[in-house]
Design a protein around this motif. Structure first.
Motif, PDB file in Angstrom:
ATOM      1  N   ALA A 156       0.998  -1.049  -0.012  1.00 42.00           N
ATOM      2  CA  ALA A 156      -0.006   0.095   0.085  1.00 42.00           C
ATOM      3  C   ALA A 156       1.026   1.168   0.038  1.00 42.00           C
ATOM      4  O   ALA A 156       1.233   1.712   0.947  1.00 42.00           O
ATOM      5  CB  ALA A 156      -1.027   0.229   1.195  1.00 42.00           C
ATOM      6  N   GLN A 190       1.713   5.336  -0.647  1.00 39.49           N
ATOM      7  CA  GLN A 190       1.059   6.482  -0.807  1.00 39.49           C
ATOM      8  C   GLN A 190       2.163   7.503  -1.346  1.00 39.49           C
ATOM      9  O   GLN A 190       3.421   7.466  -1.132  1.00 39.49           O
ATOM     10  CB  GLN A 190       0.794   7.056   0.888  1.00 39.49           C
ATOM     11  CG  GLN A 190      -0.468   6.259   1.372  1.00 39.49           C
ATOM     12  CD  GLN A 190      -1.120   6.979   2.548  1.00 39.49           C
ATOM     13  OE1 GLN A 190      -0.130   7.477   3.516  1.00 39.49           O
ATOM     14  NE2 GLN A 190      -2.053   6.799   2.917  1.00 39.49           N
ATOM     15  N   LYS A 232       2.447  11.564  -1.752  1.00 37.47           N
ATOM     16  CA  LYS A 232       1.862  12.818  -1.297  1.00 37.47           C
ATOM     17  C   LYS A 232       2.932  13.976  -1.779  1.00 37.47           C
ATOM     18  O   LYS A 232       4.008  13.796  -1.703  1.00 37.47           O
ATOM     19  CB  LYS A 232       1.700  13.050   0.276  1.00 37.47           C
ATOM     20  CG  LYS A 232       0.925  11.967   0.726  1.00 37.47           C
ATOM     21  CD  LYS A 232       0.720  12.260   2.351  1.00 37.47           C
ATOM     22  CE  LYS A 232      -0.267  11.194   2.875  1.00 37.47           C
ATOM     23  NZ  LYS A 232      -0.525  11.559   4.420  1.00 37.47           N
ATOM     24  N   THR A 248       5.421   6.801   0.691  1.00 41.90           N
ATOM     25  CA  THR A 248       5.492   5.927   1.935  1.00 41.90           C
ATOM     26  C   THR A 248       4.897   4.637   1.664  1.00 41.90           C
ATOM     27  O   THR A 248       4.147   4.407   0.603  1.00 41.90           O
ATOM     28  CB  THR A 248       5.024   6.638   2.938  1.00 41.90           C
ATOM     29  OG1 THR A 248       3.823   7.038   2.941  1.00 41.90           O
ATOM     30  CG2 THR A 248       5.976   7.600   3.245  1.00 41.90           C
ATOM     31  N   GLY A 249       5.344   3.802   2.614  1.00 40.70           N
ATOM     32  CA  GLY A 249       4.565   2.162   2.461  1.00 40.70           C
ATOM     33  C   GLY A 249       5.349   1.262   1.817  1.00 40.70           C
ATOM     34  O   GLY A 249       4.896   0.006   1.684  1.00 40.70           O
TER      35      GLY A 249
END
Length: 275
Positions: A5, A7, A9, A21-22
């Motif tokens: 998962a 992300q 941003k 991230t992730g």
């Protein structure tokens, strides 16, 4: 990217500042980038000086010498990372990046340090195919002979130039760095053309008028050939060209003796062998 998962941003107007991230692989990649930040910042500072030293051969050579030292430092750290992380997708990606313009033997050596699992990834398999191409055009290998048409459509064979030192120069009219390097190649041609040296240009253009216009504008008197297929140029594919400008120096026996000679390095190599 991995099966996680992830992300992303940030703002679309500053994608270099995105926070991702992730993904453990992305985190590892960012950690490596941070570890070479001292080298990257010095390189960026030197790239900014190119305009300042334009026209000053001595100053330009000094900048290029400093950049070469930094490239060696970056390469050493990259190699150390790959050896320490032979299972990592980051390591596979690093070797793939180096293989765009790299030399076969050291790249193959690094590839062999990867785990079998890393070699069998999609990127690892593409890398193996790329290395097989680079092996054929490596330093010490016989030149790959070819025939392509000159600006008048007349077929020209590379082996017709056997007996001379030949700079096989891959470029294109639309390539800014190529056009910037052309005056340097012209200077080398004029300096060494009476010492059993010549240049054969292979253009990755796809428009004949743009190609011919650039030859005339840059005042290049040596042989120029192209099949006008752009990056699908058959000669470029045989030699494994993925970035231009790129050159091979071929000796009178038809053996590749040097690669990627640009700037002061071209003049230094020619001065060394054409005494």
């Amino acid at each position: 990217m991995e099966n996680a998962a992830v992300q992303v941003k940030g703002n679309i107007d500053s994608v270099d500042q995105l926070k991702i991230t992730g993904s453990a692989t992305q985190t590892a990649y960012e950690a490596y980038q941070q570890s070479i930040e001292d080298i990257t910042s010095q390189e960026n500072g030197l790239y900014g000086k190119y305009q300042e030293v334009k026209g000053n051969d001595t100053a330009l050579a000094a900048v290029e010498a400093k950049l070469e030292v930094l490239r060696e430092q970056r390469h050493d750290r990259t190699k150390a990372y790959i050896i320490a992380h032979p299972e990592s997708p980051v390591s596979v990606s690093m070797i793939a990046d180096m293989a765009v313009v790299g030399e076969y033997a050291p790249l193959d050596s690094l590839y062999r340090k990867l785990t079998p699992e890393a070699q069998q990834t999609a990127t690892g398999k593409r890398l193996a195919t790329r290395l097989a191409v680079l092996k054929k055009s490596a330093i010490g290998q016989p030149m790959i002979d070819f025939t392509q048409a000159d600006v008048n459509g007349k077929p020209v064979r590379l082996s017709d130039y056997k007996g001379k030192y030949v700079l096989l120069d891959f470029w294109a009219s639309w390539c800014g760095p190529c056009r910037a390097e052309n005056p340097n190649v012209l200077k080398a041609y004029n300096q060494f053309k009476d010492k059993n040296f010549t240049v054969v240009g292979v253009s990755l253009d796809d428009k004949a008028d743009k190609w011919k216009e650039a030859i005339e504008k840059d005042g290049m008197p040596w042989m120029q050939v192209s099949d006008l297929k752009g990056f699908r140029n058959e000669v470029a594919q045989q030699y494994g060209i993925q970035a231009i400008p790129f050159s091979f120096l071929i000796d009178p026996q038809g053996i590749i003796v040097a690669k990627e000679l640009r700037g002061a390095a071209l003049h230094a190599k020619l001065a060394e062998i054409l005494k």
